[in-house]
Write a protein that holds these residues in place. Structure first.
Motif, PDB file in Angstrom:
ATOM      1  N   PHE A   1      71.165  22.764  37.389  1.00 43.83           N
ATOM      2  CA  PHE A   1      72.524  22.678  36.875  1.00 43.83           C
ATOM      3  C   PHE A   1      72.650  23.381  35.518  1.00 43.83           C
ATOM      4  O   PHE A   1      73.666  24.033  35.246  1.00 43.83           O
ATOM      5  N   TYR A   2      71.612  23.251  34.693  1.00 43.19           N
ATOM      6  CA  TYR A   2      71.631  23.916  33.386  1.00 43.19           C
ATOM      7  C   TYR A   2      71.674  25.436  33.563  1.00 43.19           C
ATOM      8  O   TYR A   2      72.488  26.121  32.918  1.00 43.19           O
TER       9      TYR A   2
ATOM     10  N   ILE B   1      72.614  27.151  36.176  1.00 47.15           N
ATOM     11  CA  ILE B   1      73.869  27.561  36.804  1.00 47.15           C
ATOM     12  C   ILE B   1      74.987  27.647  35.773  1.00 47.15           C
ATOM     13  O   ILE B   1      75.737  28.634  35.722  1.00 47.15           O
ATOM     14  N   ALA B   2      75.107  26.621  34.928  1.00 45.40           N
ATOM     15  CA  ALA B   2      76.169  26.615  33.916  1.00 45.40           C
ATOM     16  C   ALA B   2      75.969  27.734  32.895  1.00 45.40           C
ATOM     17  O   ALA B   2      76.912  28.479  32.568  1.00 45.40           O
ATOM     18  N   GLU B   3      74.730  27.883  32.412  1.00 47.22           N
ATOM     19  CA  GLU B   3      74.452  28.893  31.390  1.00 47.22           C
ATOM     20  C   GLU B   3      74.670  30.301  31.922  1.00 47.22           C
ATOM     21  O   GLU B   3      75.293  31.160  31.286  1.00 47.22           O
TER      22      GLU B   3
ATOM     23  N   TYR C   1      76.478  31.177  34.538  1.00 45.55           N
ATOM     24  CA  TYR C   1      77.873  31.388  34.963  1.00 45.55           C
ATOM     25  C   TYR C   1      78.719  31.893  33.792  1.00 45.55           C
ATOM     26  O   TYR C   1      79.446  32.888  33.908  1.00 45.55           O
ATOM     27  N   PHE C   2      78.626  31.199  32.654  1.00 43.78           N
ATOM     28  CA  PHE C   2      79.437  31.589  31.509  1.00 43.78           C
ATOM     29  C   PHE C   2      78.996  32.939  30.946  1.00 43.78           C
ATOM     30  O   PHE C   2      79.834  33.755  30.535  1.00 43.78           O
TER      31      PHE C   2
END
Length: 235
Positions: A53-54, A56-58, A60-61
């Motif tokens: 999840f980390y 993916i979030a990092e 993605y942005f």
């Protein structure tokens, strides 16, 4: 007779109530408690999930910001180049604060050199940006393979537990079998879920990067066409 029937009805009602109450109590287990009944291998799988999840979030942005394509960027740069104002053209590319702006900036700074050298310089800049976008994506690919494997190991652990329990108690009962079965099913399911999430994110991000590469190639081609104009204003 009526009294005996009443006693029987009360007994049946109490027994039924006890069964229902026992069933309700048996179901009163939180999701977190149920998941952690999957055994030791649930812990590394959970850690992989949080890291997934980390990443993916990092990513993605970061990718969303750097891969943004401004359709007006090349046009604005062309206007300043036609006016002979290289400094403003570089400034416009810098203000974009995107990968495409960085690539075009490298092209502007090499104007005056052979076209092949300009294209090579821009291609190297694009490769650097793509490399930055691909950082940590390999981790997602690795997790996509590791998480299901850990779940499978948890499955083997559950089977071993079943046979060990049977060998110690010599009791082939549903209790001995089910305890190991639900453990292995939980760990296997968790590993597969984490693997699917990581696998899907890995390919979605790669697809977005491929789309960026296609767009930047088009912008590089447009830029080269601009500086090759025969009027000599951008030379």
């Amino acid at each position: 007779m009526h009294f005996l029937l009443q006693i029987q009805n009360d007994t049946v009602a109490k027994a039924t109530g006890a069964v229902i109450e026992g069933a309700v109590n048996a179901k009163e287990v939180s999701v977190l408690e149920f998941v952690f009944k999957g055994g030791f291998f649930i812990i590394p799988i959970a850690l992989l999930l949080f890291y997934t999840f980390y990443v993916i979030a990092e990513r993605y942005f970061y990718i969303a910001k750097r891969s943004k394509i401004d359709s007006n960027l090349v046009r604005d740069i062309r206007d300043y180049l036609n006016a002979g104002n290289l400094e403003m053209a570089v400034s416009v590319a810098d203000r974009a604060n995107t990968a495409s702006g960085y690539v075009l900036r490298e092209g502007i700074l090499t104007i005056g050199r052979p076209i092949s050298e300009i294209e090579t310089n821009m291609e190297r800049a694009a490769n650097i940006e793509v490399g930055e976008m691909e950082k940590k994506l390999g981790h997602l690919g690795l997790i996509a393979g590791i998480a299901p494997t850990l779940g499978f190991i948890g499955t083997i652990s559950g089977v071993i537990k079943i046979f060990y329990s049977i060998s110690q108690t010599e009791d082939i009962s549903i209790g001995n079998i089910s305890e190991g079965l639900y453990e292995k099913m939980i760990s296997s399911g968790a590993g597969l879920v984490v693997g699917i999430i990581a696998y899907s994110a890995y390919h979605l991000f790669n697809g977005k990067i491929d789309a960026f590469v296609l767009s930047i190639q088009k912008q590089v081609l447009d830029f080269v066409n601009i500086i090759q104009r025969p009027n000599g204003k951008t030379k």
